[in-house]
Enzyme design. Structure first.
Site, short mmCIF file in Angstrom:
data_model
loop_
_atom_site.label_atom_id
_atom_site.label_comp_id
_atom_site.label_asym_id
_atom_site.label_seq_id
_atom_site.Cartn_x
_atom_site.Cartn_y
_atom_site.Cartn_z
N HIS A 120 0.80 -1.23 0.00
CA HIS A 120 0.00 0.00 0.00
C HIS A 120 0.83 1.27 0.00
O HIS A 120 0.30 2.35 0.25
CB HIS A 120 -0.97 -0.01 1.19
CG HIS A 120 -2.01 -1.08 1.11
ND1 HIS A 120 -2.77 -1.49 2.19
CD2 HIS A 120 -2.44 -1.81 0.05
CE1 HIS A 120 -3.60 -2.44 1.80
NE2 HIS A 120 -3.42 -2.66 0.51
N CYS A 148 4.89 20.34 -5.76
CA CYS A 148 6.05 19.71 -6.38
C CYS A 148 7.14 20.73 -6.65
O CYS A 148 6.87 21.79 -7.22
CB CYS A 148 5.60 19.05 -7.68
SG CYS A 148 6.92 18.27 -8.61
N SER A 190 -6.98 -7.68 9.47
CA SER A 190 -8.39 -8.05 9.60
C SER A 190 -8.86 -8.88 8.41
O SER A 190 -9.93 -9.48 8.46
CB SER A 190 -9.25 -6.79 9.72
OG SER A 190 -9.05 -5.95 8.61
P1 OAD Z 1 -7.15 -3.42 10.42
O1 OAD Z 1 -7.19 -2.25 11.33
O2 OAD Z 1 -8.29 -3.63 9.51
O3 OAD Z 1 -6.99 -4.75 11.26
C1 OAD Z 1 -6.04 -4.88 12.28
C2 OAD Z 1 -6.03 -6.33 12.73
O4 OAD Z 1 -5.01 -6.47 13.71
C3 OAD Z 1 -7.33 -6.82 13.36
O5 OAD Z 1 -7.64 -8.11 12.84
C4 OAD Z 1 -6.99 -6.92 14.86
O6 OAD Z 1 -7.69 -7.98 15.51
C5 OAD Z 1 -5.52 -7.21 14.81
N1 OAD Z 1 -4.75 -6.77 15.98
C6 OAD Z 1 -4.94 -5.66 16.74
N2 OAD Z 1 -4.00 -5.56 17.69
C7 OAD Z 1 -3.18 -6.65 17.52
C8 OAD Z 1 -2.02 -7.12 18.20
N3 OAD Z 1 -1.48 -6.45 19.23
N4 OAD Z 1 -1.45 -8.27 17.76
C9 OAD Z 1 -1.98 -8.95 16.71
N5 OAD Z 1 -3.07 -8.55 16.05
C10 OAD Z 1 -3.67 -7.42 16.44
O7 OAD Z 1 -5.76 -3.32 9.62
P2 OAD Z 1 -5.33 -3.98 8.23
O8 OAD Z 1 -5.83 -5.36 8.12
O9 OAD Z 1 -3.87 -3.74 8.11
O10 OAD Z 1 -5.08 0.55 3.77
O11 OAD Z 1 -6.09 -3.06 7.20
C11 OAD Z 1 -5.88 -3.24 5.83
C12 OAD Z 1 -5.82 -1.91 5.11
O12 OAD Z 1 -6.99 -1.14 5.37
C13 OAD Z 1 -4.69 -1.00 5.55
O13 OAD Z 1 -3.48 -1.28 4.89
C14 OAD Z 1 -5.16 0.35 5.18
C15 OAD Z 1 -6.60 0.24 5.64
O14 OAD Z 1 -7.47 1.07 5.05
C16 OAD Z 1 -4.43 1.63 3.29
O15 OAD Z 1 -3.86 2.45 3.99
C17 OAD Z 1 -4.45 1.76 1.81
ZN ZN Z 2 5.55 17.56 -10.37
#
Ligand code: OAD
Ligand code: ZN
Length: 244
Positions: A120, A148, A190
């Site tokens: 990302h 820019c 997640s």
């Molecule tokens: P989420 O915020 O959707 O999910 C975080 C996950 O981490 C959940 O399943 C929690 O249960 C788990 N979690 C929380 N604390 C934890 C810990 N201490 N140890 C282990 N697990 C834990 O985040 P992402 O799945 O990364 O996109 O979200 C995906 C994308 O959605 C991100 O990359 C971002 C967002 O919009 C962009 O920025 C483009």
């Molecule tokens: Zn430029």
């Protein structure tokens, strides 16, 4: 806690020649990075899905940059945790290792990981909406609206937003690693944002042993061979066998 599961995963890791890892916001939670979903995942009543879009940026670039400035301020003071450093230690033991991350926080690199695929993008890079130039920019806060230095057009974060495609070379590198790995660790995601949400199933389909580390069940949990319930900063060092 399922200690049998941890022993099994450790044995599998010992045997694995090729390892891939997929991480999400949960791997950085114990560094103090807020996750996107769940409690604390809101900013000024906006959800990430409402701010991280090309439409939001077209409508109100200052609002979107304000959100990224808040995230830059948070991230500038944070350090990698024991999950990040354990993954770097694991990389050091393996000839074939790929760390695929959805995180834009750059904490894996700070933790010592080298073979990183940033699905990302990266919050410390900006891209020109005019000429397309990508630059590193660590200003905290960044001046709004940023422009820019080559062509004067508005800069945007070098981040993949909802509704945008991932870069072809990035996707290809991720799938190549998922298809050849013997073992995939899926940590702190997640499992609802594509294409990362399909990666556990892709590796499983290609024959890998797939392990999930999360504090709760996700859509990936039904796909994986082993679910380790717990915090990443505690469980990843245990699995990898550092700090013993
Ligand atoms: P989420 O915020 O959707 O999910 C975080 C996950 O981490 C959940 O399943 C929690 O249960 C788990 N979690 C929380 N604390 C934890 C810990 N201490 N140890 C282990 N697990 C834990 O985040 P992402 O799945 O990364 O996109 O979200 C995906 C994308 O959605 C991100 O990359 C971002 C967002 O919009 C962009 O920025 C483009
Ligand atoms: Zn430029």
């Amino acid at each position: 806690m399922n200690n049998n599961g941890i022993e099994e995963v450790r044995a599998r890791l010992e045997e694995a020649r090729s390892v891939a890892v997929l991480t999400g916001a949960g791997v950085s939670a114990e560094s103090g990075v807020p996750t996107f979903r769940g409690a604390g995942g809101l900013w000024r009543n906006y959800r990430a899905e409402e701010l991280a879009t090309p439409q939001a940026f077209a409508r109100d670039p200052a609002l979107v940059w304000g959100w990224y400035n808040m995230r830059r301020e948070t991230l500038a003071d944070l350090s990698p945790n024991s999950a990040h450093t354990a993954l770097a230690a694991l990389e050091g033991r393996l000839e074939d290792f790929t760390l695929i991350t959805q995180n834009v926080d750059a904490l894996h690199a700070m933790g010592g990981s080298r073979r990183i695929v940033e699905l990302h993008g990266n919050i410390w890079r900006v891209r020109c909406t005019g000429c397309g130039a990508v630059r590193e920019n660590r200003d905290v806060p960044i001046a709004i609206p940023p422009s820019c230095d080559k062509c004067g057009a508005l800069l945007r974060p070098h981040i993949v937003w909802f509704g945008e495609a991932l870069q072809d070379d990035v996707i290809a590198a991720a799938y190549a690693a998922l298809e050849r790995c013997d073992l995939l660790l899926v940590i702190g995601t997640s499992g609802v944002v594509q294409p990362a949400a399909s990666m556990a199933a892709a590796a499983k389909g290609a024959g890998a042993y797939v392990v999930e580390v999360n504090i709760e069940a996700t859509p990936n949990t039904t796909v994986v061979d082993q679910m380790i319930v717990g915090r990443a900063a505690e469980m990843v060092p245990l699995i990898v066998g550092v700090n013993r």
